[in-house]
Scaffold this active site. Structure first.
Site, PDB file in Angstrom:
ATOM      1  N   LYS A  72       0.642  -1.404  -0.037  1.00 37.39           N
ATOM      2  CA  LYS A  72       0.137   0.027   0.181  1.00 37.39           C
ATOM      3  C   LYS A  72       1.007   1.298   0.102  1.00 37.39           C
ATOM      4  O   LYS A  72       0.428   2.286  -0.651  1.00 37.39           O
ATOM      5  CB  LYS A  72      -1.024   0.020   1.155  1.00 37.39           C
TER       6      LYS A  72
ATOM      7  N   ALA B 124      -0.697   0.843   6.126  1.00 37.82           N
ATOM      8  CA  ALA B 124      -1.083  -0.006   7.237  1.00 37.82           C
ATOM      9  C   ALA B 124      -1.921  -1.156   6.878  1.00 37.82           C
ATOM     10  O   ALA B 124      -2.626  -0.844   5.794  1.00 37.82           O
ATOM     11  CB  ALA B 124      -1.394   0.798   8.314  1.00 37.82           C
ATOM     12  N   ASP B 125      -2.153  -2.023   7.444  1.00 42.23           N
ATOM     13  CA  ASP B 125      -2.872  -3.193   7.262  1.00 42.23           C
ATOM     14  C   ASP B 125      -3.243  -4.003   8.534  1.00 42.23           C
ATOM     15  O   ASP B 125      -1.956  -4.286   9.227  1.00 42.23           O
ATOM     16  CB  ASP B 125      -2.534  -4.183   5.991  1.00 42.23           C
ATOM     17  N   THR B 126      -4.429  -4.380   8.904  1.00 40.81           N
ATOM     18  CA  THR B 126      -4.664  -4.967  10.055  1.00 40.81           C
ATOM     19  C   THR B 126      -5.444  -6.645   9.859  1.00 40.81           C
ATOM     20  O   THR B 126      -6.291  -6.593   8.870  1.00 40.81           O
ATOM     21  CB  THR B 126      -5.496  -4.126  10.901  1.00 40.81           C
TER      22      THR B 126
END
Length: 190
Positions: free
Chosen positions: A52, A68-70
């Site tokens: 990203k 960011a990624d969760t």
């Protein structure tokens, strides 16, 4: 002073950065989120956060870009965002009376450097009441959230305990992210 670009349209990430005092612009990355099945949750979030950030950085190389990624993981298996009531019901029942992990990967890129890391938080759910569960999955809340719940909203009704960074579960580990951004000379207004 460099300007910050958030490679995300997540309302939760935008709110966390704004509430912390950062000035930034948000833009969607359009990066692929397809991963190999064999990747671990920690590897997945770091890879996706980097993709990203890189996609946005390629278009804006004069900025500092934060991606960011969760994900939510139960026994090492990544739970995505449920698309149907049946999926949401199954996910939340699987989490009932158990502990699971929430991983957020963060990637920060500039011309001079890159920083990639992840944070892990353990969350334990109470035994879910069926009436409450059915009311929850009938709302719109579970369907745009990893694991089918939002700890910052009505999903908090299910959380018995948390070990680690609460903001990580919301979508961005603020304390660690602030420290990392300082190394890029990006500071919040206090």
């Amino acid at each position: 002073m460099p300007s910050l670009l958030l490679a995300s349209q997540s309302p939760r990430r935008k709110a966390l950065l704004t509430e912390t005092g950062f000035s930034f612009t948000a833009t969607a990355s359009g990066a692929s989120e397809v991963l190999k099945d064999s990747v671990s949750p920690s590897q997945a979030v770091e890879e996706l956060a980097y993709r990203k950030a890189q996609a946005v950085f390629d278009a804006h190389p004069d900025h500092v870009v934060l991606g960011a990624d969760t994900v939510v993981a139960l026994q090492g298996h990544i739970l995505g965002k449920p698309e149907t009531k049946e999926e949401a019901r199954r996910m939340l029942r699987d989490l009932s009376s158990r502990s699971h992990q929430v991983f957020t990967g963060v990637a920060i890129l500039s011309r001079a450097r890159k920083v990639v890391f992840h944070e892990e938080t353990e969350v334990r759910f109470q035994t879910l009441d069926e009436k409450l569960l059915e009311a929850y999955i009938s709302s719109s809340e579970p369907y745009d959230k990893a694991g089918g719940y939002g700890i910052q909203a009505k999903g908090r009704l299910f959380v018995q305990s948390i070990h680690g960074d609460y903001f990580n579960v919301v979508g961005l580990p603020i304390c660690r992210t602030v420290r990392a951004l300082q190394s890029f000379h990006i500071y919040p207004s206090i």
